[in-house]
Design a protein around this motif. Structure first.
Motif, short mmCIF file in Angstrom:
data_model
loop_
_atom_site.label_atom_id
_atom_site.label_comp_id
_atom_site.label_asym_id
_atom_site.label_seq_id
_atom_site.Cartn_x
_atom_site.Cartn_y
_atom_site.Cartn_z
N SER A 122 -4.93 2.06 -3.69
CA SER A 122 -4.98 0.54 -3.62
C SER A 122 -5.90 0.50 -2.22
CB SER A 122 -3.60 -0.14 -3.23
OG SER A 122 -2.98 0.63 -2.03
N GLU A 123 -6.62 -0.65 -2.19
CA GLU A 123 -7.42 -1.14 -1.30
C GLU A 123 -7.16 -2.77 -0.93
OE1 GLU A 123 -11.63 -0.41 -2.38
OE2 GLU A 123 -11.16 1.71 -2.75
N SER A 124 -7.62 -3.09 0.34
CA SER A 124 -7.52 -4.44 0.57
C SER A 124 -8.71 -5.18 0.37
CB SER A 124 -6.82 -4.90 1.88
OG SER A 124 -5.47 -4.29 2.18
N GLU A 125 -8.75 -6.46 -0.13
CA GLU A 125 -10.34 -6.88 -0.07
C GLU A 125 -10.16 -8.57 0.17
OE1 GLU A 125 -11.58 -6.04 -4.07
OE2 GLU A 125 -11.32 -8.15 -4.72
N HIS A 166 1.20 -1.24 0.07
CA HIS A 166 0.09 0.03 0.04
C HIS A 166 0.91 1.12 0.02
CE1 HIS A 166 -3.99 -1.72 0.37
NE2 HIS A 166 -3.59 -2.47 1.43
#
Lengths: 79, 180
Positions: free
Chosen positions: B163-166, B152
């Motif tokens: 960016s993202e976390s999934e 990130h």
């Protein structure tokens, strides 16, 4: 006593309220090696952790040290 | 460094007891954390007969414990650093057991985090550049919280992407998007 059992006993003793009640035994059968963890009933929750997190961490560390196929069982002494 | 700072901010918000105690105890609590962790890990190395020197430090408001030494230490790091993450978690619990305060201590073994940080920063940057070129988002492979944080940060250093976390652990992954 094996160094694997000694190492696990030390790891568990550090995270419980009653370290003197911790016992770890290495059991070898034809199906493989198992480290049996006995703790004070009040410490069971601590050793298992939320969602089994702590028990999983103990298993991960011990399989790195002792190789694949080394099981870690936390024994429920209440039963 | 922004990685550790962000982590500190997040914990201050979610862990009121920890941060209050930290404000009171400050540096001395972190030194105590390091001492407890050092004893816990040193005894482990002794029992296993592994060669290792333990170094204690305080960085950006958290205790840092590093073990360096022989080849045996690779067994503690484990596949993709999973052993290291687990040992860090157990060490934090041991510290909490001794101090009564939740610990954010960071453990490194055989320089694994330092090395991974470089590789992952590079991966984060190159992925960000690919997203810029192709204008398509990229879902990266599942990573540990430590790995995702490094990625990130690297993506954030590139303009035009975010960016993202999934997903759920242990399959949680970073997704890099073109910022429209």
């Amino acid at each position: 006593m094996s160094e694997l059992a000694d190492a696990l006993e030390h790891l568990v003793r550090g995270i419980v309220e009653n370290p003197d009640d911790v016992r770890v035994q290495l059991i070898t059968t034809r199906r493989g090696r198992t480290l049996e963890v006995h703790v004070h009933p009040d410490d069971l929750g601590k050793v298992i952790g939320r969602g089994g997190r702590t028990a999983t961490a103990l298993r991960t560390v011990m399989s790195g040290i002792g190789g694949r196929g080394l099981r870690v069982d936390v024994i429920d002494t209440d039963r | 460094m922004s990685e550790t700072l962000q982590a500190a901010d997040a914990d201050v918000r979610t862990d009121a007891t920890g941060s209050a105690a930290e404000a009171e105890g400050g540096e001395s609590l972190l030194v105590r954390e390091g001492d407890v962790a050092g004893d816990y890990l040193e005894r482990l190395l002794d029992l296993l007969d592994y060669d290792g020197d333990i170094d204690l430090d305080v960085e950006a408001g958290r205790a840092v414990v590093s073990i360096d030494g022989g080849e045996d230490l690779e067994k503690l790091v484990g596949r993709r650093g999973e052993g290291l993450e687990s040992l860090q978690e157990l060490t934090r619990l041991a510290v909490q057991q001794a101090t009564g305060v939740r610990s954010r201590l960071m453990l490194d073994v055989a320089g694994w985090r330092a090395k991974r940080r470089e590789e992952l920063s590079e991966l984060g940057r190159s992925t960000a550049e690919k997203v810029l070129e192709t204008e398509k988002s990229i879902r990266m492979r599942p990573m540990t919280p430590f790995e995702r944080k490094v990625v990130h940060d690297a993506v954030a250093s590139v303009t035009g992407v975010h960016s993202e976390s999934e997903g759920e652990e242990p399959n949680r992954r970073v997704v890099v998007f073109r910022t429209s």
